[in-house]
Write a protein that holds these residues in place. Structure first.
Motif, PDB file in Angstrom:
ATOM      1  N   ASN A 154      56.570  -7.019  23.869  1.00  0.00           N
ATOM      2  CA  ASN A 154      56.069  -8.303  23.352  1.00  0.00           C
ATOM      3  C   ASN A 154      57.201  -9.264  23.007  1.00  0.00           C
ATOM      4  OD1 ASN A 154      53.381  -7.542  23.581  1.00  0.00           O
ATOM      5  ND2 ASN A 154      53.267  -6.732  21.495  1.00  0.00           N
ATOM      6  N   VAL A 155      58.283  -8.720  22.433  1.00  0.00           N
ATOM      7  CA  VAL A 155      59.440  -9.560  22.112  1.00  0.00           C
ATOM      8  C   VAL A 155      60.028 -10.156  23.386  1.00  0.00           C
ATOM      9  CG1 VAL A 155      61.821  -9.523  21.264  1.00  0.00           C
ATOM     10  CG2 VAL A 155      60.022  -8.401  19.958  1.00  0.00           C
ATOM     11  N   LEU A 156      60.139  -9.340  24.428  1.00  0.00           N
ATOM     12  CA  LEU A 156      60.646  -9.834  25.705  1.00  0.00           C
ATOM     13  C   LEU A 156      59.735 -10.909  26.277  1.00  0.00           C
ATOM     14  CD1 LEU A 156      61.836  -6.514  27.367  1.00  0.00           C
ATOM     15  CD2 LEU A 156      63.270  -8.425  26.675  1.00  0.00           C
ATOM     16  N   ARG A 157      58.435 -10.702  26.139  1.00  0.00           N
ATOM     17  CA  ARG A 157      57.482 -11.687  26.646  1.00  0.00           C
ATOM     18  C   ARG A 157      57.630 -13.012  25.902  1.00  0.00           C
ATOM     19  NH1 ARG A 157      53.229  -8.991  25.556  1.00  0.00           N
ATOM     20  NH2 ARG A 157      53.338  -7.750  27.458  1.00  0.00           N
ATOM     21  N   GLU A 158      57.796 -12.926  24.563  1.00  0.00           N
ATOM     22  CA  GLU A 158      57.965 -14.143  23.769  1.00  0.00           C
ATOM     23  C   GLU A 158      59.253 -14.873  24.152  1.00  0.00           C
ATOM     24  OE1 GLU A 158      57.812 -12.946  19.716  1.00  0.00           O
ATOM     25  OE2 GLU A 158      55.664 -12.470  19.764  1.00  0.00           O
ATOM     26  N   ARG A 159      60.319 -14.134  24.362  1.00  0.00           N
ATOM     27  CA  ARG A 159      61.590 -14.752  24.761  1.00  0.00           C
ATOM     28  C   ARG A 159      61.453 -15.434  26.120  1.00  0.00           C
ATOM     29  NH1 ARG A 159      65.715  -9.777  23.275  1.00  0.00           N
ATOM     30  NH2 ARG A 159      65.680 -10.028  21.012  1.00  0.00           N
ATOM     31  N   GLY A 206      62.761 -14.170  33.716  1.00  0.00           N
ATOM     32  CA  GLY A 206      63.909 -14.928  33.219  1.00  0.00           C
ATOM     33  C   GLY A 206      65.222 -14.179  33.339  1.00  0.00           C
ATOM     34  N   THR A 207      65.213 -13.042  34.033  1.00  0.00           N
ATOM     35  CA  THR A 207      66.429 -12.253  34.212  1.00  0.00           C
ATOM     36  C   THR A 207      67.311 -12.891  35.270  1.00  0.00           C
ATOM     37  OG1 THR A 207      65.182 -10.254  33.704  1.00  0.00           O
ATOM     38  CG2 THR A 207      67.334  -9.958  34.747  1.00  0.00           C
ATOM     39  N   ASN A 217      58.680 -16.611  27.489  1.00  0.00           N
ATOM     40  CA  ASN A 217      57.849 -17.811  27.342  1.00  0.00           C
ATOM     41  C   ASN A 217      58.623 -18.948  26.686  1.00  0.00           C
ATOM     42  OD1 ASN A 217      55.656 -16.567  28.507  1.00  0.00           O
ATOM     43  ND2 ASN A 217      54.789 -15.876  26.566  1.00  0.00           N
ATOM     44  N   ALA A 218      59.449 -18.597  25.682  1.00  0.00           N
ATOM     45  CA  ALA A 218      60.259 -19.620  25.019  1.00  0.00           C
ATOM     46  C   ALA A 218      61.250 -20.234  25.995  1.00  0.00           C
ATOM     47  CB  ALA A 218      60.994 -19.019  23.822  1.00  0.00           C
ATOM     48  N   GLY A 219      61.851 -19.385  26.854  1.00  0.00           N
ATOM     49  CA  GLY A 219      62.790 -19.890  27.852  1.00  0.00           C
ATOM     50  C   GLY A 219      62.118 -20.793  28.859  1.00  0.00           C
ATOM     51  N   LEU A 220      60.908 -20.434  29.273  1.00  0.00           N
ATOM     52  CA  LEU A 220      60.164 -21.271  30.220  1.00  0.00           C
ATOM     53  C   LEU A 220      59.792 -22.606  29.605  1.00  0.00           C
ATOM     54  CD1 LEU A 220      57.824 -18.569  31.794  1.00  0.00           C
ATOM     55  CD2 LEU A 220      59.764 -19.702  32.893  1.00  0.00           C
ATOM     56  N   THR A 221      59.389 -22.572  28.331  1.00  0.00           N
ATOM     57  CA  THR A 221      59.036 -23.814  27.634  1.00  0.00           C
ATOM     58  C   THR A 221      60.243 -24.744  27.548  1.00  0.00           C
ATOM     59  OG1 THR A 221      57.339 -22.692  26.324  1.00  0.00           O
ATOM     60  CG2 THR A 221      58.143 -24.791  25.482  1.00  0.00           C
ATOM     61  N   ALA A 222      61.406 -24.158  27.207  1.00  0.00           N
ATOM     62  CA  ALA A 222      62.630 -24.951  27.113  1.00  0.00           C
ATOM     63  C   ALA A 222      63.006 -25.528  28.476  1.00  0.00           C
ATOM     64  CB  ALA A 222      63.767 -24.094  26.558  1.00  0.00           C
ATOM     65  N   ALA A 223      62.818 -24.737  29.533  1.00  0.00           N
ATOM     66  CA  ALA A 223      63.144 -25.201  30.882  1.00  0.00           C
ATOM     67  C   ALA A 223      62.231 -26.342  31.303  1.00  0.00           C
ATOM     68  CB  ALA A 223      63.030 -24.043  31.872  1.00  0.00           C
TER      69      ALA A 223
END
Length: 198
Positions: A117-122, A188-189, A124-130
Protein backbone atom coordinates in the motif's frame (compact mmCIF):
# COMPACT_ATOMS: atom_id res chain seq x y z
CA UNK A 1 1.85 -35.59 8.77
CA UNK A 2 4.98 -33.49 9.17
CA UNK A 3 7.29 -33.24 6.16
CA UNK A 4 10.74 -31.67 6.46
CA UNK A 5 12.55 -29.47 3.96
CA UNK A 6 16.25 -28.62 4.28
CA UNK A 7 18.37 -26.45 1.98
CA UNK A 8 21.95 -25.21 1.82
CA UNK A 9 23.24 -22.60 -0.61
CA UNK A 10 26.21 -24.44 -2.13
CA UNK A 11 27.39 -27.99 -2.76
CA UNK A 12 30.25 -27.42 -0.28
CA UNK A 13 27.90 -26.80 2.63
CA UNK A 14 26.29 -29.70 4.47
CA UNK A 15 22.79 -30.32 5.77
CA UNK A 16 23.80 -31.93 9.08
CA UNK A 17 22.55 -29.16 11.39
CA UNK A 18 19.11 -29.11 9.78
CA UNK A 19 18.82 -32.90 9.52
CA UNK A 20 19.82 -33.30 13.19
CA UNK A 21 17.07 -30.86 14.17
CA UNK A 22 14.53 -32.88 12.18
CA UNK A 23 15.73 -36.12 13.78
CA UNK A 24 15.18 -34.69 17.27
CA UNK A 25 11.56 -33.94 16.44
CA UNK A 26 10.96 -37.36 14.90
CA UNK A 27 10.43 -36.20 11.32
CA UNK A 28 11.25 -39.03 8.94
CA UNK A 29 10.09 -37.75 5.53
CA UNK A 30 12.61 -35.09 4.46
CA UNK A 31 13.35 -33.37 1.15
CA UNK A 32 16.72 -31.65 0.65
CA UNK A 33 18.14 -29.15 -1.84
CA UNK A 34 21.67 -27.85 -2.39
CA UNK A 35 20.91 -24.69 -4.30
CA UNK A 36 21.09 -20.94 -3.74
CA UNK A 37 18.01 -19.30 -2.28
CA UNK A 38 18.18 -16.75 -5.11
CA UNK A 39 17.48 -19.43 -7.72
CA UNK A 40 13.82 -19.97 -8.44
CA UNK A 41 14.29 -23.66 -9.31
CA UNK A 42 14.50 -25.89 -6.23
CA UNK A 43 13.84 -29.44 -7.51
CA UNK A 44 13.31 -31.14 -4.16
CA UNK A 45 11.04 -28.37 -2.88
CA UNK A 46 8.87 -28.81 -5.96
CA UNK A 47 8.75 -32.57 -5.33
CA UNK A 48 7.76 -31.87 -1.73
CA UNK A 49 4.90 -29.63 -2.87
CA UNK A 50 3.70 -32.42 -5.17
CA UNK A 51 3.91 -34.89 -2.27
CA UNK A 52 2.42 -32.93 0.63
CA UNK A 53 -1.34 -32.93 1.16
CA UNK A 54 -4.00 -30.75 2.76
CA UNK A 55 -3.70 -30.87 6.54
CA UNK A 56 0.02 -31.76 6.45
CA UNK A 57 2.71 -29.52 7.95
CA UNK A 58 5.81 -28.34 6.09
CA UNK A 59 8.66 -28.11 8.62
CA UNK A 60 11.85 -26.09 8.09
CA UNK A 61 14.80 -25.31 10.32
CA UNK A 62 14.37 -21.59 9.58
CA UNK A 63 11.99 -19.71 7.30
CA UNK A 64 14.87 -18.36 5.18
CA UNK A 65 15.25 -21.92 3.82
CA UNK A 66 12.13 -21.18 1.75
CA UNK A 67 12.99 -17.76 0.32
CA UNK A 68 15.61 -15.02 0.43
CA UNK A 69 13.24 -12.06 0.40
CA UNK A 70 10.23 -11.14 2.50
CA UNK A 71 8.05 -10.97 -0.59
CA UNK A 72 9.04 -14.46 -1.76
CA UNK A 73 8.45 -15.88 1.70
CA UNK A 74 5.04 -14.28 2.21
CA UNK A 75 3.92 -15.39 -1.24
CA UNK A 76 5.01 -18.95 -0.51
CA UNK A 77 3.27 -19.03 2.89
CA UNK A 78 0.08 -17.68 1.32
CA UNK A 79 0.22 -20.41 -1.35
CA UNK A 80 0.56 -23.06 1.35
CA UNK A 81 -2.31 -21.59 3.32
CA UNK A 82 -4.56 -21.61 0.25
CA UNK A 83 -3.81 -25.34 -0.14
CA UNK A 84 -4.59 -26.06 3.52
CA UNK A 85 -0.96 -26.84 4.36
CA UNK A 86 0.54 -25.70 7.68
CA UNK A 87 4.07 -24.41 8.12
CA UNK A 88 6.39 -24.77 11.09
CA UNK A 89 9.87 -23.41 11.84
CA UNK A 90 12.07 -25.20 14.37
CA UNK A 91 14.16 -22.07 15.12
CA UNK A 92 11.41 -19.43 15.17
CA UNK A 93 7.98 -19.14 16.85
CA UNK A 94 6.20 -20.05 13.64
CA UNK A 95 3.70 -22.92 13.71
CA UNK A 96 0.40 -22.38 11.93
CA UNK A 97 -1.11 -25.41 13.69
CA UNK A 98 -1.24 -23.16 16.78
CA UNK A 99 -3.12 -19.92 17.37
CA UNK A 100 0.06 -17.99 18.22
CA UNK A 101 1.94 -19.21 15.16
CA UNK A 102 -1.00 -18.36 12.91
CA UNK A 103 -1.16 -14.88 14.43
CA UNK A 104 2.54 -14.25 13.72
CA UNK A 105 2.11 -15.31 10.08
CA UNK A 106 -0.94 -13.07 9.78
CA UNK A 107 1.14 -10.16 11.12
CA UNK A 108 3.77 -10.89 8.44
CA UNK A 109 1.05 -10.80 5.79
CA UNK A 110 -0.37 -7.53 7.13
CA UNK A 111 3.10 -5.96 7.06
CA UNK A 112 3.59 -7.14 3.48
CA UNK A 113 0.22 -5.67 2.50
CA UNK A 114 1.16 -2.41 4.24
CA UNK A 115 4.39 -2.32 2.23
CA UNK A 116 2.41 -2.80 -0.97
CA UNK A 117 0.00 0.00 0.00
CA UNK A 118 2.86 2.39 0.78
CA UNK A 119 4.37 1.68 -2.63
CA UNK A 120 1.01 2.26 -4.26
CA UNK A 121 0.62 5.60 -2.47
CA UNK A 122 4.12 6.69 -3.52
CA UNK A 123 3.38 5.71 -7.11
CA UNK A 124 0.12 7.65 -7.13
CA UNK A 125 1.80 10.68 -5.57
CA UNK A 126 4.52 10.55 -8.24
CA UNK A 127 1.94 10.35 -11.01
CA UNK A 128 0.00 13.28 -9.56
CA UNK A 129 3.19 15.36 -9.40
CA UNK A 130 4.05 14.40 -12.99
CA UNK A 131 0.60 15.37 -14.25
CA UNK A 132 0.88 18.72 -12.48
CA UNK A 133 4.01 19.34 -14.54
CA UNK A 134 2.25 18.41 -17.76
CA UNK A 135 3.66 14.91 -18.09
CA UNK A 136 1.34 12.00 -18.72
CA UNK A 137 1.52 9.00 -16.45
CA UNK A 138 -0.54 6.04 -15.40
CA UNK A 139 -0.93 2.55 -16.72
CA UNK A 140 0.60 2.02 -20.16
CA UNK A 141 -1.73 1.00 -22.95
CA UNK A 142 -2.19 -2.73 -23.21
CA UNK A 143 -1.19 -3.59 -19.61
CA UNK A 144 -3.51 -6.45 -18.73
CA UNK A 145 -5.54 -6.81 -15.56
CA UNK A 146 -3.33 -9.73 -14.54
CA UNK A 147 -0.13 -7.67 -14.73
CA UNK A 148 -1.81 -4.67 -13.13
CA UNK A 149 -2.70 -6.82 -10.11
CA UNK A 150 0.90 -8.01 -9.52
CA UNK A 151 2.85 -4.92 -10.54
CA UNK A 152 3.64 -3.79 -6.97
CA UNK A 153 4.97 -7.25 -6.04
CA UNK A 154 7.09 -7.19 -9.20
CA UNK A 155 8.41 -3.75 -8.18
CA UNK A 156 9.35 -4.99 -4.69
CA UNK A 157 11.12 -8.06 -6.08
CA UNK A 158 13.07 -5.93 -8.57
CA UNK A 159 14.08 -3.20 -6.12
CA UNK A 160 15.31 -5.69 -3.50
CA UNK A 161 17.96 -6.65 -6.07
CA UNK A 162 18.33 -10.27 -4.91
CA UNK A 163 16.49 -11.70 -7.90
CA UNK A 164 17.45 -11.45 -11.58
CA UNK A 165 15.02 -10.17 -14.20
CA UNK A 166 14.79 -13.70 -15.63
CA UNK A 167 13.82 -15.10 -12.23
CA UNK A 168 11.24 -12.35 -11.71
CA UNK A 169 9.74 -13.10 -15.12
CA UNK A 170 9.53 -16.79 -14.29
CA UNK A 171 8.13 -16.27 -10.79
CA UNK A 172 5.32 -13.99 -12.01
CA UNK A 173 4.78 -15.73 -15.37
CA UNK A 174 5.72 -12.63 -17.38
CA UNK A 175 6.06 -13.53 -21.05
CA UNK A 176 8.77 -11.14 -22.20
CA UNK A 177 11.38 -8.71 -20.94
CA UNK A 178 9.60 -5.79 -22.62
CA UNK A 179 6.44 -6.65 -20.66
CA UNK A 180 8.47 -6.68 -17.44
CA UNK A 181 9.80 -3.20 -18.29
CA UNK A 182 6.28 -1.92 -18.94
CA UNK A 183 5.06 -3.31 -15.62
CA UNK A 184 7.93 -1.68 -13.72
CA UNK A 185 7.49 1.65 -15.53
CA UNK A 186 3.82 1.54 -14.52
CA UNK A 187 4.92 1.52 -10.87
CA UNK A 188 7.28 4.46 -11.39
CA UNK A 189 10.41 2.31 -11.28
CA UNK A 190 13.33 3.65 -13.30
CA UNK A 191 14.22 1.28 -16.11
CA UNK A 192 17.54 2.74 -17.19
CA UNK A 193 19.64 0.12 -15.33
CA UNK A 194 17.96 -3.00 -16.70
CA UNK A 195 20.78 -3.77 -19.08
CA UNK A 196 23.20 -4.04 -16.14
CA UNK A 197 21.19 -6.76 -14.40
CA UNK A 198 21.83 -10.43 -15.18
Amino acid sequence: MEVGYARVSTQEQNLDLQLDAFAKTGIKKIFTDKVSGVKSEKPELQQLLNYIRQGDTLVVWRLDRLGRTTVQLIQFIEQLRDKGINIKSLSEPIDTTTATGTLIVQIFCVLAEHERNVLRERTNAGLTAARARGRKGGKPKGLSEKYNSIKNLVKISYEEGATSTEQIMKAFNIGSRSTLYRILRDTGTKTGTFTKRK
